[in-house]
Structures are given as C-alpha cells and as structure tokens.
Design a protein around this motif. Sequence first.
Motif, short mmCIF file in Angstrom:
data_model
loop_
_atom_site.label_atom_id
_atom_site.label_comp_id
_atom_site.label_asym_id
_atom_site.label_seq_id
_atom_site.Cartn_x
_atom_site.Cartn_y
_atom_site.Cartn_z
N GLU A 1 0.79 -1.22 0.00
CA GLU A 1 0.00 0.00 0.00
C GLU A 1 0.83 1.28 0.00
OE1 GLU A 1 -3.42 0.13 2.58
OE2 GLU A 1 -3.32 -2.03 2.91
N GLU A 2 0.50 2.18 -0.93
CA GLU A 2 1.10 3.52 -0.96
C GLU A 2 0.33 4.39 -1.95
OE1 GLU A 2 4.96 3.94 -2.86
OE2 GLU A 2 4.77 1.90 -3.64
N HIS A 3 0.26 5.67 -1.62
CA HIS A 3 -0.33 6.63 -2.55
C HIS A 3 0.76 7.25 -3.42
CE1 HIS A 3 -4.53 6.61 -1.75
NE2 HIS A 3 -4.42 6.93 -0.48
N LEU A 4 0.40 7.52 -4.66
CA LEU A 4 1.29 8.17 -5.62
C LEU A 4 0.67 9.50 -6.04
CD1 LEU A 4 1.95 5.00 -7.83
CD2 LEU A 4 3.38 5.86 -5.96
N TRP A 5 1.54 10.51 -6.29
CA TRP A 5 1.05 11.86 -6.52
C TRP A 5 1.70 12.48 -7.76
CZ3 TRP A 5 -2.51 13.06 -2.73
CH2 TRP A 5 -2.44 12.29 -1.58
N THR A 6 0.95 13.35 -8.44
CA THR A 6 1.54 14.16 -9.50
C THR A 6 2.25 15.35 -8.86
OG1 THR A 6 -0.35 15.66 -9.78
CG2 THR A 6 -0.40 13.56 -10.98
N LYS A 7 3.00 16.08 -9.68
CA LYS A 7 3.71 17.25 -9.15
C LYS A 7 2.76 18.40 -8.84
CE LYS A 7 4.83 19.03 -13.76
NZ LYS A 7 5.93 19.45 -14.68
N GLU A 8 1.48 18.27 -9.25
CA GLU A 8 0.47 19.27 -8.91
C GLU A 8 -0.35 18.87 -7.69
OE1 GLU A 8 0.61 17.98 -12.07
OE2 GLU A 8 1.83 19.60 -12.92
N GLY A 9 0.00 17.75 -7.04
CA GLY A 9 -0.70 17.34 -5.84
C GLY A 9 -1.93 16.50 -6.07
N LEU A 10 -2.10 15.96 -7.26
CA LEU A 10 -3.24 15.10 -7.57
C LEU A 10 -2.87 13.65 -7.27
CD1 LEU A 10 -6.10 14.75 -8.86
CD2 LEU A 10 -4.92 14.44 -11.05
N CYS A 11 -3.70 12.96 -6.52
CA CYS A 11 -3.43 11.56 -6.22
C CYS A 11 -3.69 10.71 -7.46
CB CYS A 11 -4.32 11.08 -5.06
SG CYS A 11 -3.99 9.39 -4.54
N LEU A 12 -2.72 9.88 -7.82
CA LEU A 12 -2.82 9.05 -9.02
C LEU A 12 -3.58 7.75 -8.80
CD1 LEU A 12 0.79 9.51 -10.40
CD2 LEU A 12 -1.31 10.32 -11.49
N ASN A 13 -3.69 7.33 -7.54
CA ASN A 13 -4.31 6.01 -7.29
C ASN A 13 -5.26 6.03 -6.11
OD1 ASN A 13 -2.12 6.41 -5.51
ND2 ASN A 13 -1.69 4.21 -5.37
N PRO A 14 -6.35 6.80 -6.23
CA PRO A 14 -7.29 6.84 -5.10
C PRO A 14 -8.30 5.71 -5.09
CG PRO A 14 -8.01 8.34 -6.80
CD PRO A 14 -6.72 7.74 -7.30
N GLY A 15 -8.38 4.89 -6.17
CA GLY A 15 -9.44 3.89 -6.27
C GLY A 15 -8.94 2.46 -6.20
N PHE A 16 -9.89 1.53 -6.25
CA PHE A 16 -9.59 0.10 -6.12
C PHE A 16 -8.70 -0.42 -7.25
CE2 PHE A 16 -13.33 -0.66 -3.22
CZ PHE A 16 -12.58 -1.21 -2.21
N LEU A 17 -8.80 0.18 -8.43
CA LEU A 17 -8.04 -0.36 -9.55
C LEU A 17 -6.54 -0.13 -9.40
CD1 LEU A 17 -10.28 0.61 -12.62
CD2 LEU A 17 -9.95 -1.65 -11.60
N ASP A 18 -6.15 0.98 -8.81
CA ASP A 18 -4.73 1.34 -8.78
C ASP A 18 -4.10 1.35 -7.40
OD1 ASP A 18 -4.52 1.88 -11.64
OD2 ASP A 18 -5.84 3.58 -11.23
N TYR A 19 -4.90 1.43 -6.35
CA TYR A 19 -4.34 1.35 -5.00
C TYR A 19 -4.32 -0.12 -4.61
CZ TYR A 19 -3.44 2.32 -0.10
OH TYR A 19 -2.87 2.36 1.16
N LYS A 20 -3.13 -0.65 -4.42
CA LYS A 20 -2.98 -2.10 -4.24
C LYS A 20 -3.17 -2.50 -2.78
CE LYS A 20 -1.99 -2.30 -8.57
NZ LYS A 20 -3.05 -2.72 -9.51
N VAL A 21 -4.10 -3.40 -2.55
CA VAL A 21 -4.33 -3.98 -1.23
C VAL A 21 -4.29 -5.49 -1.36
CG1 VAL A 21 -5.70 -2.04 -0.38
CG2 VAL A 21 -6.84 -3.94 -1.53
N ALA A 22 -4.11 -6.16 -0.23
CA ALA A 22 -4.05 -7.62 -0.24
C ALA A 22 -5.42 -8.20 -0.56
CB ALA A 22 -3.57 -8.13 1.12
#
Length: 769
Positions: free
Chosen positions: A668-689
């Motif tokens: 688990e980790e959040h990824l961000w653009t240089k403008e402060g937009l989260c790239l992975n706020p949803g189930f498809l891109d935020y990895k959970v077990a």
Amino acid sequence: MPVEQSLIGSRMPRVDSEAKATGRAIFTGDISLPGMLQAKVLRSPYAHARIKSIDTQKAEALPGVRAVVSGMNTAGVKWGVFRYTRDQKLLPQERVRYVGEGVAAVAADTLEIAQEAASLIKVDYEPLPAVFNVWDAMAPDAPLLHEDHPGNINVHVAIEAGEVEEGFAGSYLVREDTFTAPEDSYFMTEPYAAVANPRQDGSLELWMPNAAPHQKAKALANALKMPLNKVIVRKSYIGGAFGGRSDVFPAEFITALLSLESDRPVRLCFTREENSLATRKGHGMYTIVKTGMDKQGRVLARDVTCYMDGGAYSSTGPIATSVPFLCHEQCYRLPAVRYNGYRVYTNKPIGGMYRVHGRAWATGVDLQLDIMAEELGLDPLELRLRNARQAGETTPTGSYVQSCRLSQCIEQSAEKAGWREKYGKLPAYHGIGLGTNSVQTGFPLGIRGGSAAIIKFNEDGGATLISGVVDNGQGNDNMLVQIAAEILGLDPRDIQLISADTEATPNDPGAYSMQATFTGGNAVLLAATDARDQIFEEAAQALEAHTRDLVAKDRSIYVAGAPDKALPLAKVIRMALLKGNNIIGRGSFASKVDHRREWLKNPQGQLSETFSFGATIAEVKVDPETGEVDILNMVLSQDCGKALNPMLVEGQFEGGAVMGGSSGMMKEEHLWTKEGLCLNPGFLDYKVALPLDVPPMENVIVESIDPTGPFGAKEAGMSVAMSAAQALAGAVSNAIGWPVMEYPLTPDRVLNALAQKKAAYGDSKGGKP
C-alpha cells in the motif's frame, strides 16, 4: 459468591453476525427516508488557491435543486480536536489547501440533478504556490499554509528523559539510520456516507460511520451553532475504522447544512476516490533513529526524529505525532531517550490516526535492532528479551505498567515459529523476522474519558443494555452483551443492546483510543453487577438465603450448593415490580490517568491505566530476480489481558496482520503528481491484499489477567498490526542479507536493496556476506 464463568473465555459467534451475513445490516449508505434528497460536493481542482468568489445562481435555478451551500453562508467555525488545532473550516471561505477539498454542495431530487447542479457552480480561484513534501514545506521561502505556523510546522512533539548524550558516550555500539514510507490509505470497503434528517422539534438527527458519536455531536453542535441536545448522532453499522473514523469530516457538516436549508432528509455518499481523498490518510514519514547499546545488546540511549506529512489541516495531529513514540517507550526499556516529532503542513489531503501508527517509525526501530544484533553477534530474539518491558516498571514519560507479558509473547511466538531452529540457518533468500510492539488502552480525554452503562429489565426477565460504545467492526457489541450476560446469568440472546446513540445513551469516549473493552466493558460490568445485586436483594427473602450465597445462572437465581432452591429471573423481576421497584443497573468507569498530561505542553504522567503487548514472527522467501516476496507463515501473539471471546481476539489478530503486514507493509502507498493530484485513489490502482495474498497464520493468545480490566481484559489487536509490519521488514532484510529501509516492500524496493548489497559486497547469495 464469585461468578462461575460460562460465557467469558468461550468461543461464541458475534451477536451481529447473522445480520451482516444475511445482508440485513443497515449501513449509512443504505438508509432511505421519505422525501430524501441526494447530495453532491464540488471539489477544488487546485492544491492551493484563494477563493475570490462563488456563484451558485445557475445551480439554484436548475429544476429539482432544493438547496445549495458554500462556505460563504456558514458561520465559519473552525474545527480542531484541541483548541490550539482549530484550523479547518469544514467549508472553506478564503482558501483551498488541497486537490479535492470541498468548496460547495448541492441537494437535489436525484443524484444526477445534484451532479449537474454542482457542475454549474462557478468558483473564481486565484492559484497560489503549493508544497507537496515536508522538505519543501519547511524551506525558508515556502508559502505558509497557515500564517500562524512558521515553517509550516503544524505540531512539534518534544520528549526527553534521562541523559541521552551520556548514554551514547557510554555505548559500545552506536548506529543511526533513516527509514521512509509514503502515505497510505485506510481503504475501508464501506465508502463514507452521511445522512441528516431535520425533525419537527427543531433537532437534527445524523448517521455516519464514526468512532465516537458523543464527540461528533459536540463538534457538529459547535459548527452548526445549535444546542447539543438538538444534534443527535444515531447508530448504523460501520464497515471498518482503523483510526479513520475518529475525526470530524466536512461530509456530515455539509449534509447537515443541506438538510437544514431544504428542511428535508439528505444523503451524501462518497465515491471511492472521494473516500480516499476527502476523509483521512495515513501520514507519510521520514524517521531518523539513532541507538546506542552495550556489548550485551541492552539499549542505553535512543534519539528519534520523525517528520510526518500531515497534509492541509491539523486533524488529530498532536496525537498522531505522539503515539508512535508512546508505543515504542511502552514496549522497550529506555534508560535515556529523546524524541522530536514534526507534523508538517503540505498541500495534500489530511493525515489522521492510523492503526499501524507509521511504518517508517515502528519498523525502523525494530529493524535497526536486528542490524545491531548482527553487528554484536547476538540473536535478535535474545536482544528483544533483554530490552523488553516488564510488569511493574514505569515508562520514560511516567506511566506505570500494571500488567505485561511481552517476554512471554516473544518466547511463545518463537517456539511456535521455530525461530531458534531457523534463524541464521535458512536457505538462500529465505528469511525470518521478529516484530514487537505495545499500545496504550486509552489516554487522557478530560470530561469525555469515562463511560457509563444502564441495564433495565422487562417483566419476562429479558434485559436492555444501554451503552455509548461504538462497534466499528471489531466486535464491541458482542463484548458488551457477553459481559452483561455473564454477570446476570442470561443467554446473550436475552439482551437487547442500544448503543452509540447520543439521544439514548450515556457519554462514552469512543472506540478510537483502544479502550472500548477496558472502559466501556468495565462500565457494563459495573451496571450488570449493580442490577444483579438488586435482583439478589429481591430473591434472598423468598429463597431464605443470604445474598452472598446466591448465584445468577441459566435465567434463574440459585442458592449455591442447593440447585433445588431457585427462582426464575422473570419471577424475581415481577416480584420487584409488584413493589413498584424497577430494577435498573447503573455503572460508570473512567481509567486512572493523569489529566495534567497534555500532548505538547506536558507529555508526562500516567498516559493509560494499562497497556497491551504483542510479538509477530514472519517467514518469507524472496525471488532475487523479480524482487517478489512470498510470505510463508506468520505467528501472531498478543498479551490481551484476558481473551473474553478467543474467536474474536483471533479475528482481530489476523485482520491486523493483514492490514499492517501482508497488505500495508507489502503493497500500500499513494502516488502523486507534481500538482498534488493523487494518481491512485481507487480500487483499480491502489494495491491492497486480496484473499490469495493472505499468508498462513497461527495465533498465540497470551493472558496476563489485568488487575483492572473487565475479567482481566484489555486491548486486543493493535499490537499485532504494528508488529506484523516490523516482522516482515525484518524477514525480507534477513532473506536478502541487506536492510530494506524504504516501505512498502514492493519488488522495486527489494531489488534496489539487492543492488545496494551487490555494490557493497559483490554477488554473494542470501544471508550475511
């Protein structure tokens, strides 16, 4: 007579299991009221901007729109957990400080109309410079997110006990390391939702996932400028919390405003993306740990500095910055320790309390112990035992530890995992690791720190239990009913529970501070005991016995040693009613803590009346070509005082190990653009077990029988969540023969560590070169 326990310690299904399994459980998003409107929030596209104007005329003119609100038509009350952290207007008026901050909202006949209306709201923004990490935020020329906080330092927790520099000077081995981890998400499967309903008497009832209804009601009453008795927080089922429901969010405030404005019930349901960005997230952390030891591996001094990315507002900042250190000082003996924790404002969504309390903090301390043990030629397990906290000791900040079986947790986990047979003897790229941790059972909360319970009886002998305790999914409802049923000699099905409703229940601190069992459970125990004593007084004369010889069991009152001398409980209740005596049991309990203790100004004194302790051992296999980690086994243990229901305790162990370990530490980790937009706020891109990622797990329940806890019980589950993360970091580092100090343990980070090892030592295979 002593209570002969028939329910306590037994494995029993939860009282809410059937409702959840059959789909009858009503969550906030399921609530539907006559005439209900649907709400939608307009969110900022900028990470930092001045609001010059908000034009809602087109939205208001759209057919089907019943209410539109923005910060411009609110009282502008600032929310904060403490007076000195009140920095967030729940609808902003002057500035937005992160992408996704809500600026206006609409209530309409349908969600589609609300969405269209929200898009018609015109906001004139003036973009401002923004900062997205703690280093840029603390730079001398950085824009200030809040003018009264120089350097964007939201919170500075400074703690020092003992002679730290003297300890380092007298140490045989001193080491300093840095550990980092980005933000992570609570990622509850239940999206956040709020429902508000205005009533004819001028009150407002609300439903939302929350950990502390009474505190929610107070904060909302302040923000809405309403009397507290007119703001009623109701109970609904909650789909997980993990620390992420322990704050006040704009959602319930916005829903309340829309409901009052339209004079209609309103429901606001977040999308998955909104759930990640507009509630809370786990803090990103940079932790520098310096430790000094003697030749035997005893810690003589430790100095920890932690920088936490807090996002745009304070939230639970003083607590979130302090608790990682407190868990550490509770777990290990520390003759001399210094801590400087900095929570820094950035233009990101807000950081809050999190069940694992910082991967880069707890894991850094434990992994460094492994490294230093190897340098001293010691077994990391033996080193832990030499430094482990013991019952009867006092922490550096002044908390007496009245019950503790940490050493037994370590030993029993080691025996089940085969530590002594495996450590240093596993094949290449196989590793084993150990994590140990502690958590407090509550902390000073002033007038809101105590819990109360009431028990009343129906004429058929059934009972109604009234308690403010919240069940966020951990089984608190079952715990309350189980305690009451044990004392009263009833079947759990004989007890109707009313909980977490501010109109009906007495005050309770909430389920976010790990004290529901200890504080709320004790209040129920006292209420049930009070009721039982009244029942015994009524039954004693009819049974021609002394009250001390009576026993409540199987819905009846017995004379001990004379099973033929008994009265059904229902008959005793009716006997009392004939005399005009309603049997009502009352109980109140508050932990013995030092109310002079304060998170920033005075972090000294009794923090909690008791503490829990845990240890986890993990075994892994690493693929050196791909960096993939296969978790072979985990052994989970915790001193929970007394396992009231071992099945539920084991469920907490395993849930914590997945959240903190195989999911939180591995993916688990959040990824961000240089403008402060989260790239992975949803189930498809935020990895959970997923279920296939859950490793084999074995549970070890260690009981210390706390002298104050109900039947000896205290917190269960939090220590495992933290120690699982620590154990996996230790196991992976052991497998590759090189410490991994960046988390989570994704394949790229494992491969990077292997590259560092190769650069230092060549092509040696796993283990120490």
